[in-house]
Write a protein that holds these residues in place. Structure first.
Motif, PDB file in Angstrom:
ATOM      1  N   ASP A 147       2.596 -21.131  -8.976  1.00 52.68           N
ATOM      2  CA  ASP A 147       3.575 -20.996  -7.891  1.00 52.68           C
ATOM      3  C   ASP A 147       4.488 -19.810  -8.201  1.00 52.68           C
ATOM      4  OD1 ASP A 147       5.590 -21.310  -5.982  1.00 52.68           O
ATOM      5  OD2 ASP A 147       5.563 -23.497  -6.121  1.00 52.68           O
ATOM      6  N   SER A 148       4.441 -18.785  -7.350  1.00 52.89           N
ATOM      7  CA  SER A 148       5.154 -17.535  -7.630  1.00 52.89           C
ATOM      8  C   SER A 148       6.505 -17.413  -6.931  1.00 52.89           C
ATOM      9  CB  SER A 148       4.277 -16.335  -7.228  1.00 52.89           C
ATOM     10  OG  SER A 148       3.196 -16.196  -8.120  1.00 52.89           O
ATOM     11  N   HIS A 149       7.052 -18.511  -6.442  1.00 51.94           N
ATOM     12  CA  HIS A 149       8.365 -18.439  -5.784  1.00 51.94           C
ATOM     13  C   HIS A 149       9.058 -19.784  -5.957  1.00 51.94           C
ATOM     14  CE1 HIS A 149      10.684 -16.810  -2.002  1.00 51.94           C
ATOM     15  NE2 HIS A 149      11.507 -17.422  -2.865  1.00 51.94           N
ATOM     16  N   VAL A 150       9.891 -19.872  -6.990  1.00 47.88           N
ATOM     17  CA  VAL A 150      10.565 -21.125  -7.329  1.00 47.88           C
ATOM     18  C   VAL A 150      12.015 -20.827  -7.706  1.00 47.88           C
ATOM     19  CG1 VAL A 150      10.615 -23.098  -8.906  1.00 47.88           C
ATOM     20  CG2 VAL A 150       8.409 -22.170  -8.147  1.00 47.88           C
ATOM     21  N   HIS A 151      12.937 -21.639  -7.198  1.00 40.86           N
ATOM     22  CA  HIS A 151      14.360 -21.464  -7.484  1.00 40.86           C
ATOM     23  C   HIS A 151      14.873 -22.590  -8.369  1.00 40.86           C
ATOM     24  CE1 HIS A 151      14.940 -18.135  -4.684  1.00 40.86           C
ATOM     25  NE2 HIS A 151      14.090 -18.776  -3.888  1.00 40.86           N
ATOM     26  N   SER A 152      15.675 -22.214  -9.346  1.00 44.32           N
ATOM     27  CA  SER A 152      16.330 -23.189 -10.216  1.00 44.32           C
ATOM     28  C   SER A 152      17.800 -23.314  -9.817  1.00 44.32           C
ATOM     29  CB  SER A 152      16.218 -22.757 -11.675  1.00 44.32           C
ATOM     30  OG  SER A 152      17.178 -21.747 -11.985  1.00 44.32           O
ATOM     31  N   SER A 153      18.523 -24.118 -10.554  1.00 44.63           N
ATOM     32  CA  SER A 153      19.953 -24.307 -10.282  1.00 44.63           C
ATOM     33  C   SER A 153      20.760 -23.045 -10.539  1.00 44.63           C
ATOM     34  CB  SER A 153      20.499 -25.454 -11.125  1.00 44.63           C
ATOM     35  OG  SER A 153      20.196 -25.279 -12.492  1.00 44.63           O
ATOM     36  N   ASN A 154      20.128 -21.973 -11.029  1.00 41.63           N
ATOM     37  CA  ASN A 154      20.811 -20.686 -11.148  1.00 41.63           C
ATOM     38  C   ASN A 154      20.859 -19.940  -9.813  1.00 41.63           C
ATOM     39  OD1 ASN A 154      21.454 -20.628 -14.044  1.00 41.63           O
ATOM     40  ND2 ASN A 154      19.228 -20.680 -14.293  1.00 41.63           N
ATOM     41  N   SER A 155      20.202 -20.483  -8.791  1.00 37.23           N
ATOM     42  CA  SER A 155      20.376 -20.008  -7.417  1.00 37.23           C
ATOM     43  C   SER A 155      21.446 -20.863  -6.753  1.00 37.23           C
ATOM     44  CB  SER A 155      19.069 -20.131  -6.627  1.00 37.23           C
ATOM     45  OG  SER A 155      18.107 -19.199  -7.076  1.00 37.23           O
ATOM     46  N   PRO A 156      22.318 -20.260  -5.956  1.00 36.15           N
ATOM     47  CA  PRO A 156      23.417 -21.033  -5.358  1.00 36.15           C
ATOM     48  C   PRO A 156      22.969 -22.179  -4.463  1.00 36.15           C
ATOM     49  CG  PRO A 156      23.809 -18.670  -5.119  1.00 36.15           C
ATOM     50  CD  PRO A 156      22.396 -18.827  -5.619  1.00 36.15           C
ATOM     51  N   ASP A 157      21.752 -22.082  -3.908  1.00 35.45           N
ATOM     52  CA  ASP A 157      21.300 -23.086  -2.950  1.00 35.45           C
ATOM     53  C   ASP A 157      20.221 -24.008  -3.500  1.00 35.45           C
ATOM     54  OD1 ASP A 157      19.426 -21.080  -3.139  1.00 35.45           O
ATOM     55  OD2 ASP A 157      19.092 -20.888  -0.981  1.00 35.45           O
ATOM     56  N   ALA A 158      20.033 -24.017  -4.822  1.00 33.45           N
ATOM     57  CA  ALA A 158      19.021 -24.877  -5.440  1.00 33.45           C
ATOM     58  C   ALA A 158      19.690 -25.842  -6.409  1.00 33.45           C
ATOM     59  CB  ALA A 158      17.964 -24.042  -6.145  1.00 33.45           C
ATOM     60  N   GLU A 159      18.948 -26.870  -6.819  1.00 35.91           N
ATOM     61  CA  GLU A 159      19.599 -27.970  -7.514  1.00 35.91           C
ATOM     62  C   GLU A 159      19.008 -28.340  -8.865  1.00 35.91           C
ATOM     63  OE1 GLU A 159      17.290 -31.661  -5.275  1.00 35.91           O
ATOM     64  OE2 GLU A 159      19.034 -30.752  -4.300  1.00 35.91           O
ATOM     65  N   SER A 160      17.816 -27.880  -9.199  1.00 35.61           N
ATOM     66  CA  SER A 160      17.134 -28.380 -10.386  1.00 35.61           C
ATOM     67  C   SER A 160      17.154 -27.372 -11.528  1.00 35.61           C
ATOM     68  CB  SER A 160      15.681 -28.733 -10.053  1.00 35.61           C
ATOM     69  OG  SER A 160      15.623 -29.694  -9.027  1.00 35.61           O
ATOM     70  N   SER A 161      17.353 -27.852 -12.732  1.00 33.37           N
ATOM     71  CA  SER A 161      17.299 -26.987 -13.906  1.00 33.37           C
ATOM     72  C   SER A 161      15.868 -26.529 -14.147  1.00 33.37           C
ATOM     73  CB  SER A 161      17.805 -27.739 -15.137  1.00 33.37           C
ATOM     74  OG  SER A 161      16.886 -28.769 -15.497  1.00 33.37           O
ATOM     75  N   VAL A 162      15.713 -25.452 -14.915  1.00 35.82           N
ATOM     76  CA  VAL A 162      14.381 -24.972 -15.257  1.00 35.82           C
ATOM     77  C   VAL A 162      13.614 -26.036 -16.030  1.00 35.82           C
ATOM     78  CG1 VAL A 162      13.083 -23.225 -16.535  1.00 35.82           C
ATOM     79  CG2 VAL A 162      15.090 -22.546 -15.202  1.00 35.82           C
ATOM     80  N   MET A 163      14.270 -26.736 -16.941  1.00 37.31           N
ATOM     81  CA  MET A 163      13.612 -27.794 -17.710  1.00 37.31           C
ATOM     82  C   MET A 163      13.081 -28.891 -16.794  1.00 37.31           C
ATOM     83  SD  MET A 163      13.380 -27.340 -20.981  1.00 37.31           S
ATOM     84  CE  MET A 163      14.137 -26.548 -22.416  1.00 37.31           C
ATOM     85  N   LEU A 164      13.874 -29.299 -15.821  1.00 43.88           N
ATOM     86  CA  LEU A 164      13.430 -30.336 -14.899  1.00 43.88           C
ATOM     87  C   LEU A 164      12.265 -29.851 -14.050  1.00 43.88           C
ATOM     88  CD1 LEU A 164      13.986 -33.207 -13.937  1.00 43.88           C
ATOM     89  CD2 LEU A 164      15.615 -32.282 -12.285  1.00 43.88           C
ATOM     90  N   LEU A 165      12.309 -28.604 -13.626  1.00 44.30           N
ATOM     91  CA  LEU A 165      11.192 -28.029 -12.880  1.00 44.30           C
ATOM     92  C   LEU A 165       9.922 -28.031 -13.719  1.00 44.30           C
ATOM     93  CD1 LEU A 165      13.059 -25.006 -11.249  1.00 44.30           C
ATOM     94  CD2 LEU A 165      11.982 -26.881  -9.987  1.00 44.30           C
ATOM     95  N   CYS A 166      10.045 -27.716 -14.995  1.00 44.53           N
ATOM     96  CA  CYS A 166       8.882 -27.718 -15.884  1.00 44.53           C
ATOM     97  C   CYS A 166       8.293 -29.113 -16.025  1.00 44.53           C
ATOM     98  CB  CYS A 166       9.263 -27.174 -17.255  1.00 44.53           C
ATOM     99  SG  CYS A 166       9.591 -25.399 -17.300  1.00 44.53           S
ATOM    100  N   GLU A 167       9.145 -30.094 -16.170  1.00 45.31           N
ATOM    101  CA  GLU A 167       8.666 -31.472 -16.280  1.00 45.31           C
ATOM    102  C   GLU A 167       7.896 -31.881 -15.033  1.00 45.31           C
ATOM    103  OE1 GLU A 167      12.059 -33.878 -17.099  1.00 45.31           O
ATOM    104  OE2 GLU A 167      12.442 -32.953 -19.060  1.00 45.31           O
ATOM    105  N   GLN A 168       8.430 -31.505 -13.871  1.00 48.06           N
ATOM    106  CA  GLN A 168       7.747 -31.817 -12.618  1.00 48.06           C
ATOM    107  C   GLN A 168       6.430 -31.063 -12.512  1.00 48.06           C
ATOM    108  OE1 GLN A 168       8.108 -33.935 -10.288  1.00 48.06           O
ATOM    109  NE2 GLN A 168       6.700 -33.137  -8.735  1.00 48.06           N
ATOM    110  N   ALA A 169       6.411 -29.803 -12.915  1.00 47.14           N
ATOM    111  CA  ALA A 169       5.191 -28.995 -12.839  1.00 47.14           C
ATOM    112  C   ALA A 169       4.082 -29.592 -13.685  1.00 47.14           C
ATOM    113  CB  ALA A 169       5.489 -27.566 -13.269  1.00 47.14           C
ATOM    114  N   VAL A 170       4.414 -30.022 -14.893  1.00 48.04           N
ATOM    115  CA  VAL A 170       3.417 -30.640 -15.768  1.00 48.04           C
ATOM    116  C   VAL A 170       2.914 -31.941 -15.152  1.00 48.04           C
ATOM    117  CG1 VAL A 170       3.066 -31.745 -18.010  1.00 48.04           C
ATOM    118  CG2 VAL A 170       4.272 -29.554 -17.879  1.00 48.04           C
ATOM    119  N   ALA A 171       3.826 -32.756 -14.648  1.00 44.32           N
ATOM    120  CA  ALA A 171       3.439 -34.031 -14.035  1.00 44.32           C
ATOM    121  C   ALA A 171       2.548 -33.824 -12.813  1.00 44.32           C
ATOM    122  CB  ALA A 171       4.689 -34.817 -13.652  1.00 44.32           C
TER     123      ALA A 171
END
Length: 276
Positions: free
Chosen positions: A5-29
């Motif tokens: 997936d080449s377009h993903v926003h983390s909580s470092n974007s003002p309009d997103a909510e998930s940390s990079v770590m949480l995104l990684c956990e979801q991606a693996v799952a």
């Protein structure tokens, strides 16, 4: 099935909510092979929105998570830059950071107002026409500066004009501009994104729709990325089956992701990664 997936926003974007770590956990799952974190950089609001700090934190978070998930997930560092036509020197400065991929967008109008907030339902057809002409012209001007790898969500305003407000638009009126965008991307070896975020919303289509992917191919385009434009973990990797079918129907045998600003191909028929 390889999903990058080449377009993903983390909580470092003002309009997103998930940390990079949480995104990684979801991606693996979810069985993804990897993704690129492309947090926002709105150049019109660069100082007031603290985007220098946000970008630095995003790069740091991706580096940390890549070590934690090494061997389980491919994680790349990216950015989505908007407003290049307004602040080209700043765009060049940002593009010098250590990114794997730079997405190019136009989110705001001349005064910095985000498309998201435009009351298109109260605009006349002539006002909408002027806005779309401005949007495509601004995207073309931004491309001509060259500080990017991939054109993101080419038909982005339609998400709101048609998707949210149900106002039909004849995009054929802008074919000269969209052809110029697609032709320049093809000639310069740049990528085009299939953004799948509209599939699950009221737009019920990709951005851009399938005919633009076919046209990109006709004009000699080689590189097409797929991006969920995810701002929440549950949309990570969404819509890839439809996107791959659009690519196959347009004559593409692969889709693209970027490492160190270099395109790599994932063959649609599960034959792995091809270096280009």
């Amino acid at each position: 099935m390889r999903i990058f997936d080449s377009h993903v926003h983390s909580s470092n974007s003002p309009d997103a909510e998930s940390s990079v770590m949480l995104l990684c956990e979801q991606a693996v799952a979810a069985g993804l092979s990897g993704f690129c974190v492309t947090d926002h950089c709105e150049l019109e609001e660069y100082e007031s929105g603290q985007f220098a700090e946000r970008i630095s934190q995003s790069i740091f978070d991706v580096g940390k998570a890549a070590k934690v998930f090494q061997g389980r997930l491919t994680l790349h560092t990216g950015v989505e830059i908007s407003g290049v036509h307004h602040r080209p020197e700043l765009a060049r400065q940002v593009a010098g950071r250590p990114f794997d991929m730079i997405l190019l967008s136009v989110h705001n109008d001349e005064d910095g107002t985000d498309i998201f907030y435009h009351p298109f339902d109260r605009w006349t057809p002539q006002e909408i026409d002027r806005y779309l002409t401005y949007y495509f012209t601004s995207l073309l001007r931004s491309m001509q500066l060259g500080e990017f790898d991939v054109v993101a969500h080419l038909t982005y305003p339609i998400r709101y004009i048609t998707g949210r407000h149900k106002i039909p638009v004849d995009l054929g009126r802008y074919s000269d501009l969209t052809d110029a965008i697609l032709r320049l991307a093809a000639q310069e070896g740049k990528g085009l994104e299939i953004n799948t975020s509209g599939l699950s919303g009221p737009l019920a289509d990709t951005m851009p729709p399938a005919p633009y992917i076919r046209r990109f191919r006709e004009l000699g385009g080689e590189f097409v990325t797929i991006g969920s434009d995810s701002h929440q973990i549950h949309t990570l990797g969404a819509g890839f089956d439809q996107a791959r079918q659009i690519l196959a129907d347009a004559g593409f045998g692969s889709y693209t992701f970027y490492r160190e600003r270099h395109p790599l191909l994932i063959q649609i028929e599960e034959k792995g990664v091809v270096n280009v």
